[in-house]
Write an enzyme that holds these catalytic residues in place. Structure first.
Site, PDB file in Angstrom:
ATOM      1  N   GLN C 237      30.112  51.440  42.128  1.00 53.80           N
ATOM      2  CA  GLN C 237      31.367  51.088  42.774  1.00 53.80           C
ATOM      3  C   GLN C 237      31.790  52.004  44.136  1.00 53.80           C
ATOM      4  O   GLN C 237      32.481  51.754  44.907  1.00 53.80           O
ATOM      5  CB  GLN C 237      32.747  51.300  42.045  1.00 53.80           C
ATOM      6  N   ARG C 384      40.299  49.712  35.186  1.00 58.70           N
ATOM      7  CA  ARG C 384      41.100  48.699  36.042  1.00 58.70           C
ATOM      8  C   ARG C 384      42.623  49.385  36.217  1.00 58.70           C
ATOM      9  O   ARG C 384      43.443  48.846  36.108  1.00 58.70           O
ATOM     10  CB  ARG C 384      41.393  47.435  35.307  1.00 58.70           C
ATOM     11  N   GLU C 757      44.574  45.569  39.773  1.00 57.21           N
ATOM     12  CA  GLU C 757      44.796  46.559  38.827  1.00 57.21           C
ATOM     13  C   GLU C 757      46.201  46.132  38.095  1.00 57.21           C
ATOM     14  O   GLU C 757      46.462  46.577  36.978  1.00 57.21           O
ATOM     15  CB  GLU C 757      44.355  47.883  39.199  1.00 57.21           C
TER      16      GLU C 757
END
Lengths: 161, 287, 803
Positions: C237, C384, C757
């Protein structure tokens, strides 16, 4: 533990290969035939990312031996579109935002296309049951349900030639 | 997760499979649907040197009638049970319960015979076989024999199936008129084994229970037939009091394992809840 | 020749810019099986790596025997910590200022820790070889509970830290203690508590969970010994950060390290960290001079890479008798596992946990977080969520409910009384955050109206009055505020690199464009939405704007995608880069139209001479001119780069309401209704926002209702496959109802705040609140997650509610 020679028709093309008996169908497809559409997600037959059709039924290819497919017809997501025309489930997933990261998508599409053969006019609950062998971490399934409904409508309107 | 090496055999007949079993002995395992065995092999908990694949034996697959008895080939998969008109008419419990097993793809591979022969207390067909008064046709080097489901399940992964035998068919008498049936399965999610499950087949005669079988899934080292619970209702009116006696009798024979589905106390209580619900559903259907 | 000029609204529609539910550009490849995930990558001569892992949670390695493994045909190497030692790569620094073993160095600290690697021709041989490596252990006492870890006579877990009385975040007070971190003003909080008539407290454990993306972690490392270049395809990521770290660790100059994040099958925080497997694959490739692929299996993923949460929290609120909150105090014991490998901004070992005053105007607050080592896998990532915001929101939302129950005030009403009011923004919290914007009261009322809240409460009262009711009914209400878009570099850095993000846009001569960013999509649809921002800013149809991310050789440096930072930070960089281009384009247009810049108006896709619609130059016209014949004194070309250092975080918020029915016989909880109102500021692509919200709610549902990573006393992780680790199917997943308000961020160039999120952060306490609320009438103020049927039944039984 000699290799076994197998002949499998994959997406309409006859493939002959010598494989170790322990070769899993998913690895045969991905490593041997370079068909990387089907994915490996859980390896214990829970997630369905590896779903393909074997002789017309949905199968989790991580829990299936390649040797068991000797003489079989296998269809993967790469074989879903017909001469460049997207299958109704492919179109449905696109139009209804039925995918995000895309990792579960090939398995979802293969399952959805087969499910709509089993049940061409499903209710929402039937879709959820019919797709319950496939996990998605991104979409929450709501748009996947819509995508299958879209495909069902489309297939009803114009039955496959 | 990669399975260890093995040799693969794909016999075309039961006789050939039995001969292979005899020849290869305990180093061989039968491969049916593979959804129990292959994951165990990938985890390397099971490392058989030979797999004998039963999937290429046509005689093991299919559902037909022998008089009033439904004969199900041992390699018939769950989705075929669900789709079967014969079963829907004769033994409707089976297709209905099969919908609660695993998931759609796995039901295309998982077989009734594999589910029974594995002897896993978490499998559903053992309890279903018990309540259906099923018989199992087994073929070994000395030919075929037929055994009752009742008494077949000896313990976890232990059954009356001998090492050199293959399960050929499951024979189930058609349900009589005024039968009611139910399979109640509490599970954490789709595809899971039961936290507790209960299968019931009963018949009513007026207000009285004239026939009853109660089977329990995954609340003991093996599937159980709850005979004392059956006795609490057999020949008796279907009253709350008698139901409670049956539930208590069923609970009394459970011996569940502690796992993430729950502790023994919970599973025992859930066995009771499933028994009660299955009895009520079956009774309501028996009218 | 006078052509009819297309109306502006039609031209705007054809751009598919901000606000349009544009279908996704990414989908064409994914629906045809042509995604390119890391395990799809095959390089010539590529070898496969597998990892030998510890079966025990704590022990000394007595002996490792590689012989049997090396004897297997097709095995190229078996490497252990001893082999990495000469390279000084047997340990590596973590993002949290600790070190972590790459391969276990004399000791294993958790079950499934990496002990050795094998490299073989294919993954089948590698698996056989991994099984053939013999490792002999001497078992040591295992510490699972972080409170036990802090007992004076607890076993020493990290012998490598012997004598180190301080760590990256201050003094260490015990051999298993990592740090104690404080925020807020303890004296002020104490004073508020001393003066307050009402005090409530609650202990809660936010269990250890795993992000569990459907694709596991993996990489293909390829070192070219001739060129001295290292290319690594990796499920990351944050590819640029990986490049910097890999360069630091390997000594290969950063200019010769290329990190490529290909398509990623979900991240959710699991793919932020730098794992031993990556380092080993890179080392193996350098040593062997051949590409090496490593792909985790699912058990390895759940067991060893990046758990989240595991916070043991004690919250206290001080309040007036009518429910006005006066003070907040929080103490946390944070189980970090064997190595401190949290992925937080450097200065914040508990992330942004100090957002725990939530959506409420609380004058005095303090929190203290104590990090502890245990014999569990390292991690502590933001699953998340923005760093530890999920824990913070859970804490405050639970505490507000506890207070409401204590005072017998309705759970909606107590929120009304304590919300930061619209006119208070920008609002500085007691922890020092400046909330940029918010408008909580109307959002709350909108949700309450939508579900007919009074009717639900009436129904609940009737249900409670019926002792024979087969179900309990619970209503969960949560009003959360997130803090995302990390972050301002004065506060936030990773290994010293500020948490800015970047964008480079090039407009081609014929008017199409390419844009590259430092972020990386994992399903969020950046290739679609980023183009929409540019389309609106520059008047170029989004269809002809290519967006590329993830390749460090082409993309500008950025900190990556996690913590809802892509839109707040990279999205801002995009707008700012576009505005640089816009400014230059205006000069060119003025030159072309022979007017001064101030005589030009911008309209959708063109500069117009004010007062004369027929005199205009489109952005495409300008692009051609920029390459064909730029005005004297201007550089040719039309491109810009912008590195955006945000002035502040953004503060998305939402109001969520959930209705549950609990089966009193089995403990099963049915989600009858879930209504989610989100305010993420400006909405770039409503279709994608809704999809992100569905997904976040579903992940929240999984966390609240089933996900758990229980350990037995020996440190064995129970339930490390998808049989036990709860990922709901379409059958279990509820149907979601979504709604929104729009309160733009005042400091973000387009007013956007980030969204993906929020539904995870906000929904978890909502599910929890609904389950607890079902028990509120018997005095229950809190139940720990997950609310499996088994655990809920235990609560039913404990309170004589089971039937």
């Amino acid at each position: 533990m000699a290799k076994k020679l197998i002949s499998v028709t994959v997406n309409g093309k006859l493939e002959e290969r010598a494989v170790e008996p322990r070769t899993l169908l998913i690895h045969f497809l991905r490593e041997e035939l370079n068909l990387t559409g089907a994915h490996i997600g859980c390896e214990t037959s829970h997630c369905g990312a590896c779903t393909v059709d074997v002789d017309g039924v949905s199968v989790k290819s991580c829990t299936h031996l390649a040797v068991q497919c000797d003489g079989a017809h296998v269809t993967t997501v790469e074989g879903l579109a017909n001469k460049g025309v997207l299958h109704a489930v492919q179109e449905g997933f696109y139009k209804e935002h039925g995918l995000q990261c895309g990792f579960c998508t090939p398995g979802m599409l293969m399952r959805a296309s087969n499910f709509l053969k089993e049940n061409p006019n499903p209710s929402e609950d039937e879709i959820r049951m019919g797709m319950s062998g496939n996990l998605c971490r991104c979409t929450g399934y709501q748009n996947i349900v819509k995508a299958v409904q879209y495909a069902a409508r489309k297939l009803q309107e114009a039955p496959a030639a | 997760m990669i399975p260890p090496k093995f040799d693969y055999h794909a016999p075309k007949s039961v006789a050939e499979a039995v001969a292979l079993l005899e020849q290869l002995g305990s180093e061989a395992k039968l491969l049916a649907g593979g959804h129990s065995l292959l994951p165990m092999m990938k985890l390397r908990f099971a490392q058989p040197e030979h797999l004998i694949d039963l999937n290429r034996i046509p005689e093991l697959r299919g559902i037909c009638l022998d008089g009033d008895t439904v004969v199900i080939g041992a390699m018939t998969v769950e989705n075929e049970l669900i789709a079967s008109e014969v079963l829907r008419e004769r033994v409707p419990l089976l297709g209905e319960a099969a919908r609660l097993i695993a998931d759609p793809q796995v039901r295309n591979r998982g077989t009734i015979g594999g589910d029974i022969a594995h002897g896993d207390p978490g499998n559903d067909h053992p309890a279903l076989s018990l309540v259906c008064d099923a018989q199992f046709v087994l073929q070994g080097p000395n030919g075929r024999r037929t055994v009752d489901a009742h008494g077949f399940f000896l313990g976890t992964y232990m059954t009356q199936l001998e090492e050199s035998e293959v399960m050929v068919a499951i024979r189930i008498p058609s349900f009589a008129t005024h039968s009611g049936w139910a399979y109640e399965k509490l599970k954490r999610k789709t595809g899971d084994w039961a936290t507790a499950g209960c299968a019931v087949v009963l018949r009513r005669s007026g207000d009285v229970v004239s026939h009853i079988r109660i089977g329990l899934t995954n609340v003991a080292p093996t599937a159980l037939r709850a005979e004392a619970a059956e006795q609490a209702l057999l020949g008796q009116p279907f009253t709350d009091e008698n139901i409670a006696r049956a539930v208590a009798a069923a609970i009394a024979i459970t011996d569940p394992a502690d796992d993430l589905r729950g502790d023994p106390e919970y599973k025992t209580a859930m066995a009771g809840v499933m028994v009660k619900r299955a009895l009520n559903t079956a009774w309501a259907r028996s009218a | 020749m006078s052509a009819v000029i297309q109306p502006a609204d039609e031209r705007e529609a054809s751009l598919a810019g901000i606000g349009v539910s544009r279908l996704r550009k990414e989908d064409a490849r994914f629906i045809q099986g042509k995604g390119n995930y890391v395990d799809d990558i095959k390089l010539p001569g590529m070898l496969h790596m597998d990892i030998v892992r510890s079966p025990i949670a704590h022990g000394r390695i007595k002996r490792i025997n590689k012989e049997a493994a090396l004897a297997i045909p097709g095995v190229h190497a078996v490497l252990t910590a001893d082999d990495l030692k000469p390279l000084k790569l047997h340990w590596m620094p973590t993002l949290a200022g600790d070190v972590a073993a790459v391969l276990a160095d004399e000791k294993v600290h958790f079950q499934m820790q990496e002990v050795a690697i094998v490299i073989a021709d294919d993954r089948y041989i590698a698996a056989d070889a991994a099984e053939a490596v013999e490792v002999e252990y001497e078992e040591l006492p295992v510490v699972i509970d972080p409170y036990d870890a802090l007992l004076p006579d607890a076993p020493v877990l990290r012998e490598d830290l012997a004598g180190k009385t301080s760590g990256a975040h201050g003094p260490r007070e015990h051999h298993n203690h990592i740090f104690t971190w404080d925020a807020g003003d303890l004296a002020a909080a104490d004073a508020a508590f001393a003066a307050a008539p009402i005090k409530v407290e609650q202990h809660m454990h936010y269990p250890r969970v795993h992000p569990c993306p459907l694709e596991t972690c993996g990489c293909v490392a390829s070192f070219d010994p001739i060129r001295g270049e290292l290319t690594t395809y990796i499920t990351s990521q944050a590819p640029h950060v990986v490049r910097t770290v890999v360069s630091m660790l390997s000594g290969v100059p950063e200019s010769k390290v290329r990190i490529v994040s290909p398509d990623i099958g979900g991240g959710f925080g699991n793919k932020v960290g730098i794992y031993p497997g990556y380092v080993c694959a890179i080392v193996a490739s350098i040593v062997l001079g051949r590409p090496v692929k490593w792909i985790e299996d699912r058990i390895e993923n759940i067991s060893s890479t990046a758990f989240a949460r595991d916070y043991h929290m004690d919250g206290q609120l001080a309040a007036t008798e009518d429910g006005k909150i006066l003070g907040l105090k929080v103490n946390v014991v944070a189980d970090h596992g064997a190595f401190d490998a949290c992925a937080d901004p450097t200065k914040f070992p508990a992330g942004l946990f100090h957002i725990c005053s939530g959506s409420y105007d609380i004058a005095a607050a303090h929190c203290s977080v104590k990090g502890v080592y245990t014999n569990k896998a390292p991690g502590g990532v933001a699953y998340r969520c923005s760093f530890r915001v999920t824990e913070a929101v859970y804490l405050i939302e639970r505490m507000v409910d506890v207070l409401a129950q204590r005072l017998n005030i309705d759970k909606a009403e107590i929120r009304r009384r304590n919300f930061i009011r619209k006119e208070q923004f920008p609002y500085t919290s007691a922890f020092g955050f400046e909330y940029d914007s918010g408008d909580y009261h109307p959002a709350l009322e909108k949700v309450l109206d939508a579900v007919d809240y009074p009717a639900l409460r009436a129904e609940q009262a009737a249900r409670r009055a019926d002792p024979n009711s087969p179900t309990l009914m619970g209503i969960g209400l949560v009003s959360f505020t997130e803090i995302v878009g990390a972050g301002p570099s004065k506060m936030c850095d990773i290994l010293g690199v500020g948490m800015f993000d970047s964008c480079e846009i090039r407009i081609h001569p014929t008017g199409s464009a390419i844009a590259r960013m430092g972020t990386i999509t994992q399903g969020q649809g950046h290739q679609t939405t980023y183009a929409q921002i540019i389309a609106t800013e520059l008047g170029i149809p989004s269809e002809v704007i290519q967006v590329e991310e993830g390749d460090t050789s082409t993309a500008p440096y950025g900190l990556g995608t996690y913590g809802s930072r892509s839109t707040p930070v990279a999205g801002a960089a995009i707008a700012m880069a576009a505005r640089k281009i816009h400014a230059k384009a205006r000069k060119i247009a003025a030159h072309m139209l022979e007017v001064s810049e101030s005589d030009l108006d911008w309209e959708v896709d063109r500069f117009k001479v004010r007062g004369d619609d027929s005199k205009f130059k489109t952005m495409a016209d300008v692009a051609w001119q920029a390459y064909h014949q730029p005005p004297a004194g201007l550089e040719p070309g039309l491109e810009a780069v912008h590195y955006y250092d945000p002035p502040n975080f953004t503060f998305p918020f939402g109001i969520y309401l959930c209705v549950v029915d609990i089966d009193r016989a089995t403990g099963e909880t049915k989600i009858r209704r879930f209504y989610a109102l989100d305010d993420c500021g400006t909405r770039i692509n409503p279709m994608i926002i809704e999809g992100q919200i569905h997904g976040g709610l579903t992940e929240g549902f999984a966390v609240a209702m089933g996900q758990q990573m229980p350990f037995d006393a020996q440190g064995n992780l129970l339930g490390n496959t998808l049989m036990d680790y709860f990922l709901p199917t379409a059958v279990e997943t509820p149907k979601w109802e979504t709604d929104y308000t729009v309160t733009p961020s005042p400091h973000h160039p387009i007013g956007a705040k980030g969204v993906a999120e929020s539904p995870h952060v906000g929904s978890i306490p909502t599910f929890n609140a609904a389950v607890v609320d079902a028990f509120a009438h018997v005095g229950v103020t809190h139940l720990d997650m997950p609310h499996t049927a088994f655990r809920v039944w235990q609560a039913l039984k404990a309170h004589n509610l089971a039937i």
